[in-house]
Design a protein around this motif. Structure first.
Motif, PDB file in Angstrom:
ATOM      1  N   THR A  14       0.841  -1.193   0.000  1.00 37.77           N
ATOM      2  CA  THR A  14       0.000   0.000   0.000  1.00 37.77           C
ATOM      3  C   THR A  14       0.876   1.242   0.000  1.00 37.77           C
ATOM      4  O   THR A  14       1.961   1.256   0.596  1.00 37.77           O
ATOM      5  CB  THR A  14      -0.909  -0.007   1.240  1.00 37.77           C
ATOM      6  OG1 THR A  14      -1.674  -1.212   1.251  1.00 37.77           O
ATOM      7  CG2 THR A  14      -1.834   1.189   1.259  1.00 37.77           C
ATOM      8  N   ARG A  15       0.402   2.258  -0.663  1.00 36.95           N
ATOM      9  CA  ARG A  15       1.109   3.539  -0.704  1.00 36.95           C
ATOM     10  C   ARG A  15       1.480   3.988   0.710  1.00 36.95           C
ATOM     11  O   ARG A  15       0.666   3.914   1.632  1.00 36.95           O
ATOM     12  CB  ARG A  15       0.212   4.583  -1.360  1.00 36.95           C
ATOM     13  CG  ARG A  15       0.863   5.888  -1.702  1.00 36.95           C
ATOM     14  CD  ARG A  15      -0.061   6.742  -2.530  1.00 36.95           C
ATOM     15  NE  ARG A  15      -1.438   6.744  -2.024  1.00 36.95           N
ATOM     16  CZ  ARG A  15      -2.438   7.374  -2.600  1.00 36.95           C
ATOM     17  NH1 ARG A  15      -2.234   8.028  -3.733  1.00 36.95           N
ATOM     18  NH2 ARG A  15      -3.647   7.346  -2.084  1.00 36.95           N
ATOM     19  N   GLY A  16       2.728   4.427   0.868  1.00 39.37           N
ATOM     20  CA  GLY A  16       3.220   4.873   2.177  1.00 39.37           C
ATOM     21  C   GLY A  16       3.959   3.800   2.965  1.00 39.37           C
ATOM     22  O   GLY A  16       4.700   4.117   3.902  1.00 39.37           O
ATOM     23  N   GLN A  17       3.755   2.548   2.583  1.00 38.05           N
ATOM     24  CA  GLN A  17       4.433   1.460   3.287  1.00 38.05           C
ATOM     25  C   GLN A  17       5.900   1.375   2.876  1.00 38.05           C
ATOM     26  O   GLN A  17       6.381   2.080   1.991  1.00 38.05           O
ATOM     27  CB  GLN A  17       3.734   0.122   3.000  1.00 38.05           C
ATOM     28  CG  GLN A  17       2.433  -0.076   3.746  1.00 38.05           C
ATOM     29  CD  GLN A  17       1.909  -1.495   3.575  1.00 38.05           C
ATOM     30  OE1 GLN A  17       1.885  -2.034   2.470  1.00 38.05           O
ATOM     31  NE2 GLN A  17       1.485  -2.101   4.670  1.00 38.05           N
ATOM     32  N   GLN A  18       6.596   0.464   3.529  1.00 40.68           N
ATOM     33  CA  GLN A  18       8.000   0.209   3.249  1.00 40.68           C
ATOM     34  C   GLN A  18       8.132  -1.230   2.744  1.00 40.68           C
ATOM     35  O   GLN A  18       7.333  -2.102   3.098  1.00 40.68           O
ATOM     36  CB  GLN A  18       8.824   0.403   4.528  1.00 40.68           C
ATOM     37  CG  GLN A  18      10.305   0.121   4.400  1.00 40.68           C
ATOM     38  CD  GLN A  18      10.688  -1.287   4.817  1.00 40.68           C
ATOM     39  OE1 GLN A  18       9.916  -1.975   5.485  1.00 40.68           O
ATOM     40  NE2 GLN A  18      11.862  -1.720   4.408  1.00 40.68           N
ATOM     41  N   VAL A  19       9.138  -1.465   1.892  1.00 36.74           N
ATOM     42  CA  VAL A  19       9.327  -2.802   1.340  1.00 36.74           C
ATOM     43  C   VAL A  19      10.807  -3.154   1.314  1.00 36.74           C
ATOM     44  O   VAL A  19      11.668  -2.272   1.172  1.00 36.74           O
ATOM     45  CB  VAL A  19       8.721  -2.897  -0.080  1.00 36.74           C
ATOM     46  CG1 VAL A  19       9.519  -2.067  -1.075  1.00 36.74           C
ATOM     47  CG2 VAL A  19       8.650  -4.334  -0.540  1.00 36.74           C
ATOM     48  N   ASN A  79      11.276   3.109   1.074  1.00 37.57           N
ATOM     49  CA  ASN A  79      10.397   3.692   2.086  1.00 37.57           C
ATOM     50  C   ASN A  79       9.331   4.569   1.446  1.00 37.57           C
ATOM     51  O   ASN A  79       9.491   5.032   0.313  1.00 37.57           O
ATOM     52  CB  ASN A  79      11.215   4.556   3.059  1.00 37.57           C
ATOM     53  CG  ASN A  79      12.169   3.727   3.880  1.00 37.57           C
ATOM     54  OD1 ASN A  79      11.853   2.611   4.289  1.00 37.57           O
ATOM     55  ND2 ASN A  79      13.354   4.255   4.110  1.00 37.57           N
ATOM     56  N   ALA A  80       8.268   4.789   2.205  1.00 35.52           N
ATOM     57  CA  ALA A  80       7.208   5.717   1.777  1.00 35.52           C
ATOM     58  C   ALA A  80       6.808   5.468   0.331  1.00 35.52           C
ATOM     59  O   ALA A  80       6.902   6.358  -0.531  1.00 35.52           O
ATOM     60  CB  ALA A  80       7.688   7.159   1.964  1.00 35.52           C
ATOM     61  N   LEU A  81       6.370   4.265   0.063  1.00 38.33           N
ATOM     62  CA  LEU A  81       6.072   3.841  -1.307  1.00 38.33           C
ATOM     63  C   LEU A  81       5.065   4.758  -1.994  1.00 38.33           C
ATOM     64  O   LEU A  81       4.068   5.199  -1.402  1.00 38.33           O
ATOM     65  CB  LEU A  81       5.526   2.413  -1.294  1.00 38.33           C
ATOM     66  CG  LEU A  81       6.586   1.323  -1.089  1.00 38.33           C
ATOM     67  CD1 LEU A  81       5.901  -0.003  -0.762  1.00 38.33           C
ATOM     68  CD2 LEU A  81       7.482   1.183  -2.299  1.00 38.33           C
ATOM     69  N   LEU A  82       5.357   5.012  -3.266  1.00 37.67           N
ATOM     70  CA  LEU A  82       4.475   5.776  -4.136  1.00 37.67           C
ATOM     71  C   LEU A  82       3.911   4.853  -5.200  1.00 37.67           C
ATOM     72  O   LEU A  82       4.511   3.814  -5.517  1.00 37.67           O
ATOM     73  CB  LEU A  82       5.247   6.923  -4.801  1.00 37.67           C
ATOM     74  CG  LEU A  82       5.960   7.907  -3.879  1.00 37.67           C
ATOM     75  CD1 LEU A  82       6.797   8.878  -4.704  1.00 37.67           C
ATOM     76  CD2 LEU A  82       4.964   8.645  -3.020  1.00 37.67           C
ATOM     77  N   LEU A  83       2.795   5.261  -5.787  1.00 37.55           N
ATOM     78  CA  LEU A  83       2.222   4.455  -6.871  1.00 37.55           C
ATOM     79  C   LEU A  83       3.235   4.259  -7.992  1.00 37.55           C
ATOM     80  O   LEU A  83       3.304   3.194  -8.612  1.00 37.55           O
ATOM     81  CB  LEU A  83       0.955   5.115  -7.408  1.00 37.55           C
ATOM     82  CG  LEU A  83      -0.219   5.245  -6.435  1.00 37.55           C
ATOM     83  CD1 LEU A  83      -1.396   5.935  -7.126  1.00 37.55           C
ATOM     84  CD2 LEU A  83      -0.640   3.894  -5.886  1.00 37.55           C
TER      85      LEU A  83
END
Lengths: 111, 115
Positions: A14-19, A79-83
């Protein structure tokens, strides 16, 4: 002899998550490079690790970070995933500068 | 698997014909060039490479030509087979100063082989 191994193969965040994505290099290789490949585009260089240090970095923001372990394996963190981070993330290993071998990649989808 | 060939230039050839895929590279300081084949759902697979001190290099059914004057690279595939269908990328390696080892990829060409 295993080639470059990447995990996981697919991931939805999800947007905002970290991977965190993982890469095990080909046996005998000491250098790991990470690339981002958007759909319909060629891979773009993110950064390269050698001797546990980031040796070179492409034009990617600080949200993209990495690490190389003593056994030469590597992680890519975003970090802070974007679309717009949705892409195929490729790891390539090599012996210093030559002999690049790519893994099959991790398909990241950000929703 | 997902297609990596959306919106790419496409070359369509008949099985058994020869294929020529072209690539313009960007930097005159590039000293190492690689052709990759990428099938749907897979990572790029090495085909053949050439260093800047060479003009031509041959492999099994493939030949790479390098023209440094016009910064042009080509990949020739002899007797193209259906298994050659994929997206083909050229990549250049700039090895000068602090820039060592990152590959710069071209846009890619989708090769479609008709049986």
């Amino acid at each position: 002899d295993a080639g470059v191994t990447q995990s996981p193969t697919h991931l939805i965040k999800t947007r905002g998550q970290q991977v965190t994505l993982r890469c095990s290099p080909k046996s005998g290789h000491d250098t790991v490079s990470w690339y981002q490949q958007a759909l319909g585009q060629g891979p773009q260089f993110i950064f390269q690790y050698y001797e546990e240090e980031e040796r070179q970095r492409g034009n990617f923001p600080d949200r993209f970070s990495g690490h190389q372990f003593p056994n030469y394996s590597s992680e890519l963190n975003v970090n802070a995933l974007l679309l717009g981070d949705s892409a195929l993330y490729l790891c390539a290993s090599s012996l210093d500068l030559y002999g690049y071998t790519f893994g099959s990649g991790t398909r990241l989808t950000v929703v | 698997g997902e297609s990596v060939g959306l919106h790419l230039p496409t070359l369509s050839v008949q099985e058994g014909d020869n294929s020529i895929i072209n690539c313009a590279y960007s930097n005159s300081a590039s000293d190492y060039f690689i052709w990759y084949k990428q099938e749907s759902g897979k990572g790029p697979q090495f085909i053949i490479d050439i260093r800047s001190n060479m003009d031509k290099r041959q492999g099994q059914r493939v030949t790479v030509l390098l023209n440094k004057t016009v910064k042009h690279l080509s990949l020739q595939i002899a007797a193209t087979q259906p298994g050659d269908s994929a997206v083909y990328f050229c990549a250049e390696n700039i090895n000068y100063g602090g820039s060592q080892g990152n590959l710069i990829f071209g846009k890619g060409t989708k090769l479609s082989v008709k049986p």
